[in-house]
Design a protein around this motif. Structure first.
Motif, PDB file in Angstrom:
ATOM      1  N   GLY A 205     -10.791 -13.091  -2.832  1.00 15.22           N
ATOM      2  CA  GLY A 205     -10.137 -14.211  -2.155  1.00 15.22           C
ATOM      3  C   GLY A 205      -8.648 -14.297  -2.416  1.00 15.22           C
ATOM      4  O   GLY A 205      -7.880 -14.731  -1.556  1.00 15.22           O
ATOM      5  N   MET A 206      -8.232 -13.874  -3.617  1.00 12.84           N
ATOM      6  CA  MET A 206      -6.816 -13.954  -3.966  1.00 12.84           C
ATOM      7  C   MET A 206      -6.048 -12.790  -3.356  1.00 12.84           C
ATOM      8  O   MET A 206      -6.459 -11.634  -3.449  1.00 12.84           O
ATOM      9  N   ARG A 207      -4.929 -13.112  -2.722  1.00 10.66           N
ATOM     10  CA  ARG A 207      -4.094 -12.103  -2.075  1.00 10.66           C
ATOM     11  C   ARG A 207      -2.737 -12.021  -2.775  1.00 10.66           C
ATOM     12  O   ARG A 207      -2.095 -13.038  -3.018  1.00 10.66           O
ATOM     13  N   ASN A 208      -2.319 -10.799  -3.054  1.00 11.48           N
ATOM     14  CA  ASN A 208      -1.016 -10.540  -3.654  1.00 11.48           C
ATOM     15  C   ASN A 208       0.026 -10.539  -2.532  1.00 11.48           C
ATOM     16  O   ASN A 208       0.038  -9.649  -1.680  1.00 11.48           O
ATOM     17  N   LEU A 209       0.916 -11.532  -2.530  1.00 12.67           N
ATOM     18  CA  LEU A 209       1.843 -11.692  -1.413  1.00 12.67           C
ATOM     19  C   LEU A 209       3.061 -10.775  -1.475  1.00 12.67           C
ATOM     20  O   LEU A 209       3.927 -10.842  -0.604  1.00 12.67           O
ATOM     21  N   ARG A 210       3.101  -9.896  -2.458  1.00 14.48           N
ATOM     22  CA  ARG A 210       4.124  -8.847  -2.416  1.00 14.48           C
ATOM     23  C   ARG A 210       3.790  -7.842  -1.308  1.00 14.48           C
ATOM     24  O   ARG A 210       4.669  -7.102  -0.854  1.00 14.48           O
ATOM     25  N   TYR A 211       2.530  -7.815  -0.896  1.00 16.89           N
ATOM     26  CA  TYR A 211       2.084  -6.852   0.108  1.00 16.89           C
ATOM     27  C   TYR A 211       2.316  -7.392   1.515  1.00 16.89           C
ATOM     28  O   TYR A 211       1.948  -8.531   1.818  1.00 16.89           O
ATOM     29  N   PHE A 212       2.897  -6.555   2.365  1.00 16.14           N
ATOM     30  CA  PHE A 212       3.248  -6.957   3.727  1.00 16.14           C
ATOM     31  C   PHE A 212       2.062  -7.545   4.471  1.00 16.14           C
ATOM     32  O   PHE A 212       2.175  -8.601   5.107  1.00 16.14           O
ATOM     33  N   GLU A 213       0.918  -6.872   4.416  1.00 20.69           N
ATOM     34  CA  GLU A 213      -0.229  -7.314   5.211  1.00 20.69           C
ATOM     35  C   GLU A 213      -0.749  -8.677   4.775  1.00 20.69           C
ATOM     36  O   GLU A 213      -1.233  -9.465   5.596  1.00 20.69           O
ATOM     37  N   HIS A 214      -0.613  -8.993   3.489  1.00 23.08           N
ATOM     38  CA  HIS A 214      -1.084 -10.299   3.022  1.00 23.08           C
ATOM     39  C   HIS A 214      -0.106 -11.410   3.389  1.00 23.08           C
ATOM     40  O   HIS A 214      -0.517 -12.559   3.594  1.00 23.08           O
ATOM     41  N   ARG A 215       1.164 -11.057   3.492  1.00 26.66           N
ATOM     42  CA  ARG A 215       2.125 -12.048   4.006  1.00 26.66           C
ATOM     43  C   ARG A 215       1.861 -12.315   5.485  1.00 26.66           C
ATOM     44  O   ARG A 215       2.012 -13.449   5.961  1.00 26.66           O
ATOM     45  N   GLU A 216       1.456 -11.277   6.217  1.00 27.20           N
ATOM     46  CA  GLU A 216       1.103 -11.471   7.621  1.00 27.20           C
ATOM     47  C   GLU A 216      -0.073 -12.434   7.745  1.00 27.20           C
ATOM     48  O   GLU A 216      -0.078 -13.318   8.610  1.00 27.20           O
ATOM     49  N   GLU A 217      -1.064 -12.265   6.880  1.00 26.13           N
ATOM     50  CA  GLU A 217      -2.206 -13.185   6.876  1.00 26.13           C
ATOM     51  C   GLU A 217      -1.740 -14.605   6.577  1.00 26.13           C
ATOM     52  O   GLU A 217      -2.195 -15.572   7.206  1.00 26.13           O
TER      53      GLU A 217
END
Length: 225
Positions: A205-217
């Protein structure tokens, strides 16, 4: 110099000359603006002595007449100015690599604000493999890194969206849960991009927001709220 840069310099306490405001007004006239306050401010260029106090009064009048807002918050001014640089690039006024260079310069000049780590990470990912240091983590694999211009444009589009919406402190150096919106500031410098939320227990459930795809989410979720 556009309005967002002027506004940022004011809040940032950077040295700004009365002539900068006058030049801004003249640029607006050249673009077709016919506001009386802008004409009056632009006319100061013909004065033998440009009075800073008078220019300040005329500038504030211009801001009011044009319906602009001067940000009082440094971070908001930084985001507005940075977004403006991205918009110029996306509209073709500047080139992608110039935009990236300007973002990195802003980061360096202002002690690397968290939001600008989006650009620092992208710059690192676009470096040739032989220049990457030991323990290197690549955060933009979701992009076609063989097409740098395209990568910069996509990151710029995302960056504009992020700057226009509320985001957690220290963003993107945070984790956020897709299920319960819990936020964690544990280290994001890791090849692990998802993990179990310690609050709601959501697996991955936790997303690392350093990653582009998770910032898109994150952008899409915020847009739906």
């Amino acid at each position: 110099m556009d309005f967002t840069e002027l506004a940022f310099r004011r809040v940032d306490d950077r040295w700004i000359k009365a002539d900068d405001y006058v030049d801004w007004a003249n640029e607006l006239l050249e673009c077709g603006c016919d506001a009386p306050s802008i004409w009056e401010l632009a006319a100061c260029r013909w004065d033998a002595y440009v009075d800073p106090d008078q220019v300040e009064r005329l500038f504030i009048s211009s801001v009011i007449e044009l319906g602009f807002e001067l940000p009082n918050d440094w971070y908001a001014a930084l985001c507005a100015y940075s977004s403006s640089l991205c918009e110029k690039m996306l509209s073709g006024v500047t080139q992608p690599w110039d935009c990236l260079s300007e973002m990195l310069a802003l980061a360096e000049d202002h002690n690397e604000p968290y939001i600008h780590w989006i650009w620092i990470d992208l710059s690192s990912d676009l470096e040739p493999i032989e220049r990457r240091g030991q323990g290197y983590v690549r955060f933009n694999d979701a992009l076609d890194l063989k097409n740098p211009d395209g990568c910069i444009r996509k990151v710029a589009q995302q960056f504009i969206s992020l700057c226009a919406m509320p985001h957690p402190e220290k963003f993107p150096w945070v984790w956020i849960c897709q299920e319960c919106d819990a936020i964690s500031d544990k280290s994001t410098f890791t090849e692990i991009s998802v993990c179990t939320c310690q609050v709601c227990g959501a697996i991955s459930g936790m997303r690392n927001l350093r990653y582009f795809e998770h910032r898109e989410e994150f952008v899409k979720r915020c847009a739906m709220q």
